[in-house]
Design a protein around this motif. Sequence first.
Motif, PDB file in Angstrom:
ATOM      1  N   ALA A 132      -7.780  16.390 -32.005  1.00 18.52           N
ATOM      2  CA  ALA A 132      -6.684  17.094 -31.344  1.00 18.52           C
ATOM      3  C   ALA A 132      -5.456  16.187 -31.234  1.00 18.52           C
ATOM      4  N   THR A 133      -4.287  16.788 -31.074  1.00 14.93           N
ATOM      5  CA  THR A 133      -3.074  16.025 -30.774  1.00 14.93           C
ATOM      6  C   THR A 133      -3.168  15.501 -29.344  1.00 14.93           C
ATOM      7  N   SER A 134      -2.840  14.221 -29.142  1.00 11.72           N
ATOM      8  CA  SER A 134      -3.067  13.581 -27.848  1.00 11.72           C
ATOM      9  C   SER A 134      -1.787  12.986 -27.263  1.00 11.72           C
ATOM     10  N   TYR A 135      -1.751  12.945 -25.933  1.00  5.87           N
ATOM     11  CA  TYR A 135      -0.675  12.289 -25.180  1.00  5.87           C
ATOM     12  C   TYR A 135      -1.365  11.384 -24.167  1.00  5.87           C
ATOM     13  N   PHE A 136      -0.983  10.107 -24.126  1.00  6.88           N
ATOM     14  CA  PHE A 136      -1.655   9.143 -23.251  1.00  6.88           C
ATOM     15  C   PHE A 136      -0.779   8.811 -22.050  1.00  6.88           C
ATOM     16  N   LEU A 137      -1.434   8.591 -20.915  1.00 10.14           N
ATOM     17  CA  LEU A 137      -0.698   8.338 -19.671  1.00 10.14           C
ATOM     18  C   LEU A 137      -1.495   7.362 -18.813  1.00 10.14           C
ATOM     19  N   ASN A 138      -0.838   6.329 -18.307  1.00 10.28           N
ATOM     20  CA  ASN A 138      -1.444   5.380 -17.375  1.00 10.28           C
ATOM     21  C   ASN A 138      -0.919   5.625 -15.970  1.00 10.28           C
ATOM     22  N   LYS A 151       4.605  17.928 -26.970  1.00  8.53           N
ATOM     23  CA  LYS A 151       3.691  17.282 -27.923  1.00  8.53           C
ATOM     24  C   LYS A 151       2.384  18.037 -28.085  1.00  8.53           C
ATOM     25  N   VAL A 152       1.735  18.433 -26.981  1.00  6.22           N
ATOM     26  CA  VAL A 152       0.374  18.995 -27.080  1.00  6.22           C
ATOM     27  C   VAL A 152       0.348  20.516 -26.935  1.00  6.22           C
ATOM     28  N   GLY A 153       1.418  21.104 -26.397  1.00  7.31           N
ATOM     29  CA  GLY A 153       1.442  22.550 -26.222  1.00  7.31           C
ATOM     30  C   GLY A 153       0.611  23.020 -25.042  1.00  7.31           C
ATOM     31  N   LEU A 154       0.580  24.325 -24.851  1.00  7.15           N
ATOM     32  CA  LEU A 154      -0.228  24.955 -23.804  1.00  7.15           C
ATOM     33  C   LEU A 154      -1.036  26.091 -24.432  1.00  7.15           C
ATOM     34  N   PRO A 155      -2.285  26.301 -23.997  1.00  6.23           N
ATOM     35  CA  PRO A 155      -3.002  25.480 -23.016  1.00  6.23           C
ATOM     36  C   PRO A 155      -3.329  24.096 -23.576  1.00  6.23           C
ATOM     37  N   CYS A 156      -3.676  23.187 -22.661  1.00  7.68           N
ATOM     38  CA  CYS A 156      -4.085  21.842 -23.059  1.00  7.68           C
ATOM     39  C   CYS A 156      -5.173  21.353 -22.111  1.00  7.68           C
ATOM     40  N   PHE A 157      -5.818  20.256 -22.485  1.00  4.93           N
ATOM     41  CA  PHE A 157      -6.847  19.650 -21.641  1.00  4.93           C
ATOM     42  C   PHE A 157      -6.332  18.327 -21.093  1.00  4.93           C
ATOM     43  N   VAL A 158      -6.542  18.116 -19.801  1.00  2.00           N
ATOM     44  CA  VAL A 158      -6.229  16.842 -19.165  1.00  2.00           C
ATOM     45  C   VAL A 158      -7.565  16.178 -18.806  1.00  2.00           C
ATOM     46  N   LYS A 159      -7.753  14.953 -19.299  1.00  2.00           N
ATOM     47  CA  LYS A 159      -9.047  14.287 -19.141  1.00  2.00           C
ATOM     48  C   LYS A 159      -8.872  12.854 -18.646  1.00  2.00           C
ATOM     49  N   ALA A 160      -9.852  12.401 -17.868  1.00  2.59           N
ATOM     50  CA  ALA A 160      -9.956  10.967 -17.614  1.00  2.59           C
ATOM     51  C   ALA A 160     -10.307  10.291 -18.939  1.00  2.59           C
ATOM     52  N   ASN A 161      -9.636   9.187 -19.240  1.00  2.00           N
ATOM     53  CA  ASN A 161      -9.849   8.532 -20.535  1.00  2.00           C
ATOM     54  C   ASN A 161     -11.224   7.895 -20.637  1.00  2.00           C
ATOM     55  N   ARG A 162     -11.735   7.370 -19.503  1.00  2.00           N
ATOM     56  CA  ARG A 162     -13.012   6.658 -19.522  1.00  2.00           C
ATOM     57  C   ARG A 162     -13.947   7.251 -18.471  1.00  2.00           C
ATOM     58  N   ALA A 163     -14.448   8.434 -18.754  1.00  2.00           N
ATOM     59  CA  ALA A 163     -15.403   9.098 -17.860  1.00  2.00           C
ATOM     60  C   ALA A 163     -16.199  10.089 -18.684  1.00  2.00           C
TER      61      ALA A 163
END
Length: 324
Positions: A132-138, A151-163
């Motif tokens: 998938a196309t990804s957007y990273f955020l700290n 960048k990712v459009g809607l709908p999209c998934f928001v995920k914890a990077n390390r979980a």
Amino acid sequence: MKKNIAIIMGGYSSEYNISIKSGNVVHKYLDREKYNPYRIVISKDKWYYLDELEQEHPIERSDFSVEIHGKKIQFDCVFNAIHGTPGEDGLMQAYFELLGIPQTSCNHYEAALTFNKRDLLSALKPYNVPCATSYFLNKGQSIDEDSIVDKVGLPCFVKANRAGSSYGVSKVYDRATLADAIESAFKEDSQIIIESFLDGTEVSVGVITFNNEVTVLPATEIISENDFFDFEAKYLGKSQEITPARISEKQESNVRQLAEFIYKTLELKGYTRSEFIFIGDEPHLLEINTTPGLTEESLLPQQAKTAGITLEELFDSAIVEALR
């Protein structure tokens, strides 16, 4: 002579209780003619051996041993059943590598790499693995909702990077709920990944080393009763898991080849379970689990059973491979 096997379970993450279940299943099915299995619980507060009477015996961390009734027990191999940190992100692997104790999961670098979705996708990008196309955020970074949606459009998934186990995951349909989804993901991790929605059949594919050969297990098709394969769908019966997956021969061939390619390219070992979504006949990688669930109902054991591999054989193979 029987081998002493430490089955590590628990961990420091939200997946603690699931890991305890996995570890107990491994303990149940290990062949007592070949192994002396020891349940070792790893928690933030303490590490201990849990005996048959549910009594705790502290682990000596300097050499990962335990004293029972005045006798020091050392382990020939560690069976890793910890989901999440510190068993799936490389910390325990590095510890055992330093101590020179064989363990059943992949090595520390590969574990850390696959646990970090952002770094995994970056490592596979040169190999043109579809995703998938990804957007990273700290955490602490400014949040530009316009840039995210562009960048990712809607709908999209928001995920914890390390979980794992779908903790900190939200499906976002509109801008109004994006901020809350980001806040929820940051409760699980200081890094998050926002991905475009892939609309297609979801499958899970186990790849293991069995009888000294990389073996791709039959794919499982995931049909969630909820909006996506979230925690309820995974663990509370809110999904159908169909093994083998109802996919075409072309799709099956493509996903098997890709799963095996990733396993070999990243030099993984032990058990892995990769998640894919098909867009047409092309599987797109979502994530890789290197210590997947091991209960009787978990996906990898389901797939092994379909392949004619019993739990006794599955668990035995992991130890045999680790001791080679």
